[in-house]
Design an enzyme around this catalytic site. Structure first.
Site, PDB file in Angstrom:
ATOM      1  N   CYS A   1       6.267   9.252   5.517  1.00 54.67           N
ATOM      2  CA  CYS A   1       5.785   8.211   6.429  1.00 54.67           C
ATOM      3  C   CYS A   1       6.435   6.853   6.156  1.00 54.67           C
ATOM      4  O   CYS A   1       6.813   6.138   7.095  1.00 54.67           O
ATOM      5  CB  CYS A   1       4.269   8.092   6.338  1.00 54.67           C
ATOM      6  SG  CYS A   1       3.621   7.977   4.662  1.00 54.67           S
TER       7      CYS A   1
ATOM      8  N   HIS B   1       0.967   1.465   7.654  1.00 55.99           N
ATOM      9  CA  HIS B   1       1.783   1.109   6.499  1.00 55.99           C
ATOM     10  C   HIS B   1       2.601  -0.144   6.817  1.00 55.99           C
ATOM     11  O   HIS B   1       3.115  -0.299   7.933  1.00 55.99           O
ATOM     12  CB  HIS B   1       2.768   2.235   6.158  1.00 55.99           C
ATOM     13  CG  HIS B   1       2.140   3.433   5.524  1.00 55.99           C
ATOM     14  ND1 HIS B   1       0.806   3.515   5.207  1.00 55.99           N
ATOM     15  CD2 HIS B   1       2.702   4.616   5.122  1.00 55.99           C
ATOM     16  CE1 HIS B   1       0.570   4.696   4.648  1.00 55.99           C
ATOM     17  NE2 HIS B   1       1.697   5.369   4.583  1.00 55.99           N
TER      18      HIS B   1
END
Length: 340
Positions: A130, A243
């Site tokens: 990710c 994130h």
């Protein structure tokens, strides 16, 4: 033309997002199957306006299915991905199991779509980590213009990257801090995550880096350019989804911040929000549920000859996992299956 699609791990965070995104993007589907472990057999999952009933992956026959999107972790993938691939079903795997094998493509469609041509070597495509996925979307258009020599990245990674257990731990610890006698000790994480940050994601390696940091190095080289030097510090933060990354880039050629901003505005999958004023940037809360990788704080780094700094934010359950997998499936459909 519709495809027969299986989603393995349909009851997990990423599997549910895969089903949501397949429906949102109106992926051409003839038939869809939700798969999970035996203990989740019969569990219902949403797919657009439909309700799917989970089937047992152990007994599922992948013959005649076009693609399978896997979100079941490395151990289970090791068992079921080769079985699906052998049956002629193209596997798009979200685990780390196959990412570093030279004969398996590791793909971010905005960055290296041509790599999909190597799928038939093993009928498996790997989805990157990710934290890597959002970073390379930002790096690639800049690399094409000025050639990146070195990247220094610090990540601020949400607890959803650790699955439902990570999200539950943040929630329960936060509540527990306000109720005497209901404090929650660390279980999923090595230290308290509520109101704290933890500079440790995945296992430690011999050189002192963590596996998450090593992944960012190895995957950036495989996806963008093996000549790029990357050093990373990966940190878990008390954010549920999204994130963030502070990225410092050193180029071979000079790249003006204004030109970089213009390049990124035209780059696929990127949305630039960069105003030098209060609130003129994107935070994790604002990126949740969005497809884009958001770029802010683009500015020259005066400490090196050809340097830029930028801030990069993305929904890790989407671009960092489920969305990228669905985009790969779209790529496979266009470039591989339609050629037939």
């Amino acid at each position: 033309m519709g495809y027969r699609i299986a989603v393995a791990g349909a009851t997990g965070n990423v599997g549910r997002e895969m089903l949501n995104i397949l429906a949102e993007r109106q992926f051409p589907i003839e038939e869809i199957a939700a798969l999970a472990s035996r203990r989740s057999k019969g569990t219902e999952c949403s797919f657009g306006d439909e309700t799917l009933t989970c089937q047992d992956i152990e007994t599922f026959d992948f013959s005649g299915w076009d693609m399978a999107l896997f979100a079941i972790g490395s151990d289970a993938t090791k068992t079921y991905a080769p079985r699906a691939a052998k049956a002629g079903c193209i596997v798009i795997d979200n685990s780390s199991l196959y990412r570093y094998e030279p004969d398996i493509p590791l793909i971010v469609p905005e960055v290296n779509p041509d790599a999909v041509e190597g799928v038939h070597k093993r009928n498996i495509i790997a989805n990157p980590n990710c934290s890597t996925a959002q970073m390379v979307v930002a790096l690639k258009p800049l690399h094409d213009r000025a050639t990146i020599k070195r990247v220094v990245v610090s990540t601020y990674q949400s607890v959803s990257g650790a699955g439902k257990e990570g999200m539950d731990e943040l929630w329960n610890q936060t509540k527990g801090l306000y109720v005497p006698g209901q404090e929650v000790d660390p279980s999923k994480f090595t230290k308290q995550i509520a109101f704290n940050v933890i500079p440790h994601i995945d296992v430690f390696m011999d050189d002192g880096s963590t596996k998450e940091e090593w992944k960012m190095v190895a995957e950036t080289k495989k996806i963008v350019d093996k000549a790029i030097k990357v050093t990373a510090t990966c940190v878990r933060v008390p954010v549920f989804v999204g994130h963030s990354e502070a990225i410092n880039i050193e180029f071979e050629d000079f790249l003006d911040e204004d030109e970089a901003r213009d390049i990124l505005r035209e780059a696929p999958g990127v949305l630039v929000v960069d105003k030098r004023e209060d609130g003129g940037y994107t935070t994790p809360v604002e990126c949740v549920g969005d497809y884009a990788t958001f770029i802010s704080r683009i500015r020259q780094d005066s400490t090196i000859e050809n340097g830029l700094n930028l801030w990069c934010v993305s929904d890790n359950l989407r671009k960092g996992a489920a969305l990228n997998a669905v985009q790969i499936a779209e790529l496979v459909g266009r470039r591989i299956l339609q050629k037939g």
